[in-house]
Write an enzyme that holds these catalytic residues in place. Sequence first.
Site, PDB file in Angstrom:
ATOM      1  N   HIS A   1      -9.437  -4.827   5.776  1.00 48.20           N
ATOM      2  CA  HIS A   1      -9.405  -5.943   6.806  1.00 48.20           C
ATOM      3  C   HIS A   1     -10.644  -6.412   7.177  1.00 48.20           C
ATOM      4  CE1 HIS A   1      -4.970  -6.240   6.891  1.00 48.20           C
ATOM      5  NE2 HIS A   1      -5.084  -4.934   6.995  1.00 48.20           N
TER       6      HIS A   1
ATOM      7  N   CYS B   1      -6.255  -6.814   2.179  1.00 49.01           N
ATOM      8  CA  CYS B   1      -4.941  -5.950   1.420  1.00 49.01           C
ATOM      9  C   CYS B   1      -2.916  -6.312   1.228  1.00 49.01           C
ATOM     10  CB  CYS B   1      -4.424  -5.236   3.162  1.00 49.01           C
ATOM     11  SG  CYS B   1      -3.694  -4.398   3.462  1.00 49.01           S
TER      12      CYS B   1
ATOM     13  N   ARG C   1       0.691   0.773  -3.648  1.00 43.84           N
ATOM     14  CA  ARG C   1       1.097  -0.165  -2.320  1.00 43.84           C
ATOM     15  C   ARG C   1       1.233   0.872  -1.120  1.00 43.84           C
ATOM     16  NH1 ARG C   1       6.426  -3.412  -0.879  1.00 43.84           N
ATOM     17  NH2 ARG C   1       5.441  -3.329   1.246  1.00 43.84           N
TER      18      ARG C   1
ATOM     19  N   ILE D   1      -5.376  -0.558   7.606  1.00 42.41           N
ATOM     20  CA  ILE D   1      -3.820  -0.068   8.192  1.00 42.41           C
ATOM     21  C   ILE D   1      -2.873  -0.459   7.224  1.00 42.41           C
ATOM     22  CG2 ILE D   1      -2.538  -1.483  10.030  1.00 42.41           C
ATOM     23  CD1 ILE D   1      -5.489  -3.624  10.969  1.00 42.41           C
ATOM     24  N   ARG D   2      -2.327   0.511   6.674  1.00 45.44           N
ATOM     25  CA  ARG D   2      -1.210   0.875   5.717  1.00 45.44           C
ATOM     26  C   ARG D   2      -1.001   0.270   4.792  1.00 45.44           C
ATOM     27  NH1 ARG D   2       3.085  -1.885   6.802  1.00 45.44           N
ATOM     28  NH2 ARG D   2       2.357  -3.175   8.564  1.00 45.44           N
TER      29      ARG D   2
ATOM     30  N   GLY E   1      -0.545  -8.265   6.325  1.00 43.06           N
ATOM     31  CA  GLY E   1       0.770  -8.615   6.878  1.00 43.06           C
ATOM     32  C   GLY E   1       1.714  -7.637   5.657  1.00 43.06           C
ATOM     33  N   GLU E   2       2.724  -8.277   5.569  1.00 42.43           N
ATOM     34  CA  GLU E   2       3.901  -7.422   5.027  1.00 42.43           C
ATOM     35  C   GLU E   2       3.440  -8.479   3.437  1.00 42.43           C
ATOM     36  OE1 GLU E   2       4.384  -4.827   5.526  1.00 42.43           O
ATOM     37  OE2 GLU E   2       5.406  -5.074   3.532  1.00 42.43           O
ATOM     38  N   SER E   3       3.675  -7.453   2.474  1.00 46.05           N
ATOM     39  CA  SER E   3       3.194  -8.413   0.893  1.00 46.05           C
ATOM     40  C   SER E   3       5.066  -8.582   0.581  1.00 46.05           C
ATOM     41  CB  SER E   3       3.057  -7.440  -0.217  1.00 46.05           C
ATOM     42  OG  SER E   3       3.395  -6.126   0.294  1.00 46.05           O
TER      43      SER E   3
ATOM     44  N   GLU F   1     -12.112  -9.248   8.077  1.00 45.34           N
ATOM     45  CA  GLU F   1     -11.703  -9.883   9.155  1.00 45.34           C
ATOM     46  C   GLU F   1     -10.943  -9.237  10.614  1.00 45.34           C
ATOM     47  OE1 GLU F   1      -9.021  -9.651   7.102  1.00 45.34           O
ATOM     48  OE2 GLU F   1      -7.485  -9.154   7.912  1.00 45.34           O
TER      49      GLU F   1
HETATM   50  N1  GLN Z   1       1.454  -2.947   3.301  1.00 46.00           N
HETATM   51  C1  GLN Z   1       1.384  -3.727   3.390  1.00 46.00           C
HETATM   52  C2  GLN Z   1       2.239  -4.459   2.363  1.00 46.00           C
HETATM   53  O1  GLN Z   1       2.278  -3.638   1.300  1.00 46.00           O
HETATM   54  C3  GLN Z   1       0.222  -4.145   3.444  1.00 46.00           C
HETATM   55  C4  GLN Z   1      -1.115  -3.985   4.693  1.00 46.00           C
HETATM   56  C5  GLN Z   1      -1.346  -4.802   5.408  1.00 46.00           C
HETATM   57  O2  GLN Z   1      -1.840  -6.079   4.392  1.00 46.00           O
HETATM   58  N2  GLN Z   1      -2.491  -4.417   6.332  1.00 46.00           N
HETATM   59  O3  GLN Z   1       2.373  -5.389   2.139  1.00 46.00           O
END
Ligand code: GLN
Length: 189
Positions: free
Chosen positions: A169, A79, A106, A133-134, A47-49, A171
């Site tokens: 990921h 992630c 990151r 993913i990113r 997700g977004e940390s 999952e």
């Molecule tokens: N770029 C996200 C972060 O810095 C991590 C990306 C992800 O969990 N798919 O939190």
Amino acid sequence: MRIAVLAVQGAFAEHEKMFSQMGIETIELRQKSDITQDFDGLVLPGGESTVQGKLLRELDMYDGLKEMIRQGMPVLATCAGLILLAERLSNDDRSHFATLPVCVRRNAFGRQLGSFHYRGTIKGIGEFPMEFIRAPYIETVSPEVEILAEVNGHIVAVRYQNQLAAAFHPELSQDIRFHQMFLDSFRKP
Ligand code: GLN
């Protein structure tokens, strides 16, 4: 056997689905009172940390979960979850649980490679479909940290004591073997 999935933001439902396919019960951690329930392992999803770190503190779940991890609660982190565990972030002043002695970058693969699929190899598993993913990668690890996978010379999965973490990921794949590896690390026969 019950696995608690942090469910404040991000790809928590995908982990729940994976465990449910494996016949494993999950519960969601959405608020402080949820962490007093009985569970055997913890999942920190992607997700977004920064958002997750902020919500953990605002919801007053941060200290309790950090203490559980420090006391040996098995954790599977993917992630953003890896970013939450990292002791240090090379391109961010913040750190979160800081229980995993690694330094993480990151969004490390750059914009062009923001999201990609890679067929890599995981120690103890073999070939594995990796969705990035990113994604972050791990720049440096303390000597006690076991490196499980690398992509183009960058570390993307590690194990340290009770903590199993991946930059990709698992999952989002149809492959249960990484989740199985997590359960096997603490499930009694
Ligand atoms: N770029 C996200 C972060 O810095 C991590 C990306 C992800 O969990 N798919 O939190």
